[in-house]
Scaffold this motif. Structure first.
Motif, PDB file in Angstrom:
ATOM      1  N   TYR A  39     -24.153  25.576  57.167  1.00 18.53           N
ATOM      2  CA  TYR A  39     -25.153  24.531  57.353  1.00 18.53           C
ATOM      3  C   TYR A  39     -26.492  25.032  57.891  1.00 18.53           C
ATOM      4  O   TYR A  39     -27.471  24.271  57.911  1.00 18.53           O
ATOM      5  CB  TYR A  39     -24.614  23.467  58.327  1.00 18.53           C
ATOM      6  N   ILE A  62     -27.671  22.420  67.738  1.00 22.51           N
ATOM      7  CA  ILE A  62     -27.678  20.964  67.530  1.00 22.51           C
ATOM      8  C   ILE A  62     -27.769  20.229  68.862  1.00 22.51           C
ATOM      9  O   ILE A  62     -28.552  19.289  69.019  1.00 22.51           O
ATOM     10  CB  ILE A  62     -26.417  20.530  66.746  1.00 22.51           C
ATOM     11  N   LEU A  92     -27.574  16.547  58.336  1.00 20.86           N
ATOM     12  CA  LEU A  92     -28.453  17.714  58.236  1.00 20.86           C
ATOM     13  C   LEU A  92     -29.898  17.278  57.972  1.00 20.86           C
ATOM     14  O   LEU A  92     -30.837  17.840  58.558  1.00 20.86           O
ATOM     15  CB  LEU A  92     -27.975  18.647  57.126  1.00 20.86           C
ATOM     16  N   GLU A  93     -30.087  16.302  57.113  1.00 22.64           N
ATOM     17  CA  GLU A  93     -31.449  15.807  56.848  1.00 22.64           C
ATOM     18  C   GLU A  93     -32.066  15.215  58.112  1.00 22.64           C
ATOM     19  O   GLU A  93     -33.253  15.382  58.379  1.00 22.64           O
ATOM     20  CB  GLU A  93     -31.432  14.758  55.734  1.00 22.64           C
ATOM     21  N   PHE A 140     -21.566  14.966  64.918  1.00 23.85           N
ATOM     22  CA  PHE A 140     -21.951  16.078  64.056  1.00 23.85           C
ATOM     23  C   PHE A 140     -20.796  17.049  63.869  1.00 23.85           C
ATOM     24  O   PHE A 140     -20.476  17.437  62.741  1.00 23.85           O
ATOM     25  CB  PHE A 140     -23.152  16.819  64.664  1.00 23.85           C
ATOM     26  N   TYR A 184     -20.382  27.359  61.069  1.00 22.31           N
ATOM     27  CA  TYR A 184     -21.370  26.320  60.791  1.00 22.31           C
ATOM     28  C   TYR A 184     -22.701  26.945  60.374  1.00 22.31           C
ATOM     29  O   TYR A 184     -23.412  26.419  59.517  1.00 22.31           O
ATOM     30  CB  TYR A 184     -21.612  25.461  62.041  1.00 22.31           C
ATOM     31  N   SER A 237     -32.285  12.469  63.784  1.00 19.53           N
ATOM     32  CA  SER A 237     -30.827  12.555  63.873  1.00 19.53           C
ATOM     33  C   SER A 237     -30.183  11.234  64.265  1.00 19.53           C
ATOM     34  O   SER A 237     -29.083  10.898  63.814  1.00 19.53           O
ATOM     35  CB  SER A 237     -30.414  13.650  64.871  1.00 19.53           C
ATOM     36  N   PHE A 294     -18.975  17.960  60.300  1.00 13.90           N
ATOM     37  CA  PHE A 294     -19.145  19.329  59.810  1.00 13.90           C
ATOM     38  C   PHE A 294     -17.818  20.077  59.744  1.00 13.90           C
ATOM     39  O   PHE A 294     -17.556  20.823  58.801  1.00 13.90           O
ATOM     40  CB  PHE A 294     -20.124  20.095  60.712  1.00 13.90           C
ATOM     41  N   CYS A 328     -25.202  18.951  48.037  1.00 15.45           N
ATOM     42  CA  CYS A 328     -24.315  20.103  48.221  1.00 15.45           C
ATOM     43  C   CYS A 328     -23.132  20.141  47.261  1.00 15.45           C
ATOM     44  O   CYS A 328     -22.430  21.146  47.186  1.00 15.45           O
ATOM     45  CB  CYS A 328     -23.796  20.153  49.664  1.00 15.45           C
ATOM     46  N   GLU A 377     -33.170  18.118  60.257  1.00 12.12           N
ATOM     47  CA  GLU A 377     -34.335  18.798  59.707  1.00 12.12           C
ATOM     48  C   GLU A 377     -35.609  17.961  59.843  1.00 12.12           C
ATOM     49  O   GLU A 377     -36.704  18.497  60.031  1.00 12.12           O
ATOM     50  CB  GLU A 377     -34.076  19.133  58.234  1.00 12.12           C
ATOM     51  N   TRP A 415     -26.962  25.761  60.995  1.00 11.76           N
ATOM     52  CA  TRP A 415     -27.050  25.301  62.379  1.00 11.76           C
ATOM     53  C   TRP A 415     -25.780  25.702  63.131  1.00 11.76           C
ATOM     54  O   TRP A 415     -24.698  25.723  62.552  1.00 11.76           O
ATOM     55  CB  TRP A 415     -27.174  23.778  62.449  1.00 11.76           C
ATOM     56  N   CYS A 469     -24.600  16.071  54.802  1.00 10.10           N
ATOM     57  CA  CYS A 469     -25.984  16.227  54.350  1.00 10.10           C
ATOM     58  C   CYS A 469     -26.907  15.173  54.957  1.00 10.10           C
ATOM     59  O   CYS A 469     -28.076  15.445  55.233  1.00 10.10           O
ATOM     60  CB  CYS A 469     -26.044  16.186  52.820  1.00 10.10           C
TER      61      CYS A 469
END
Length: 333
Positions: free
Chosen positions: A124, A131, A303-304, A143, A120, A311, A147, A288, A307, A126, A300
């Motif tokens: 990714y 996480i 992931l956004e 998640f 991962y 979440s 993933f 991606c 970031e 992460w 994605c």
């Protein structure tokens, strides 16, 4: 009291009772019927063709270890003509995945199969440990599931394989049917019992153990003395699947055929045309390049969220399509 003779060969002493059928049989007959049933599943579903390059999803656990052993055995015995690989995903779970990957590396030597490991962190940026530290344990399996599925596809693409096989067994599939019923997830209920799935630009996936009971897989690994990792993921006890698993085990105790019965019930479900029409056309993720039904793929979106520190909103966004499908079905009934 003298021991009973094997119900199949009538010569050797019966040393086990099959959870699936209740037959009392000897060890060698158990190996034979287990392997033959998996072979029949493969042949009946026409899962492979000669020359296929097949990646075996390998976690080091009992299911994937038995799958690797059985796939290699059947490939040699029945001359499938497959080129087999081991494909492992490192989620970055300290004290769990790092230890299980050592088992996979030993399996590579034992079965003489090429091994590819993807993490991962490299895909990714992460790890699951990071996480969970950020979001807690409430939705961490969401998640990991998203993933992991994409990571398997990316790993398979890097190996240039035609097919991914996973160790999902009859118990897993029956649990998924129950989960989708309890969540009212009509869209997934219509496809969760498929033995083989393939979307546009995604690699074919199948489950050769679709009708194999988990208890029999454990017995096979035990009597074959296979090398596997038996510790449960440290984050999975809080997973929603656990409720379905407990319920299924209670059903199995009262009626062993309940597992297969639930699978057959799931196979009999048909989606309304109104539900099928809601499904969006496949496109490419703008971030991606992975196949997606939206501008951003699920990975994605998640992931956004990580970031940006949103979440929880990302999880809601990933679930919105399924909810739309449910609402459309309810209004159509």
């Amino acid at each position: 009291m003298p021991s009973k003779a094997c119900a199949l060969c009538q010569t050797s002493r019966a040393i086990l009772k099959r959870p699936k059928t209740g037959q009392q049989i000897c060890k060698e007959c158990f190996f034979h019927v287990f392997e033959t049933e998996v072979h029949n599943t493969i042949v009946d579903a026409k899962l492979f063709k000669p020359g296929d390059r097949v990646a075996i999803g390998a976690s080091g656990g009992k299911d994937s270890t038995v799958l690797a052993h059985v796939m290699k055995t059947l490939n040699d015995r029945y001359n499938y003509g497959l080129e087999l690989f081991l494909l492992s995903i490192d989620e970055g779970i300290t004290g769990y995945r790092d230890d299980s990957l050592e088992t996979v590396k030993r399996n590579q030597q034992q079965y003489n199969l090429p091994l590819k490991i993807l993490s991962y962190e490299e895909l990714y940026g992460w790890t699951m440990d990071a996480i969970v530290e950020k979001i807690g344990r409430k939705n961490n399996c969401t998640f990991c599931g998203v993933f992991r599925r994409q990571a398997l596809d990316r790993g398979a693409a890097s190996l240039n394989v035609d097919h991914i096989v996973t160790g999902h067994n009859a118990d897993d599939i029956a649990e998924t049917v129950l989960m989708n019923i309890m969540r009212g997830d009509i869209a997934r209920l219509g496809r969760c019992t498929l033995i083989c799935t393939e979307g546009e630009d995604t690699i074919r996936r199948s489950k050769p153990f679709k009708y194999a009971y988990e208890k029999e897989i454990v017995m096979y690994a035990y009597f074959k003395k296979l090398d596997y990792f038996s510790t449960e993921c440290i984050y999975s006890p809080d997973a929603y699947r656990g409720h379905a698993r407990v319920f299924l085990k209670d059903l199995e105790a009262a009626r062993p055929s309940a597992i297969i019965d639930i699978i057959h019930s799931g196979e009999a479900f048909e989606l309304l045309d109104e539900v099928k029409k809601v499904a969006k056309a496949q496109q490419v993720c703008l971030r991606c390049g992975y196949i997606s039904s939206n501008d951003l793929c699920k990975a994605c979106v998640l992931l956004e969220g990580l970031e940006k520190g949103t979440s929880a909103l990302a999880i809601v966004s990933c679930a919105s399509l399924a909810q739309n499908l449910i609402q459309t079905t309810e209004s159509a009934v």
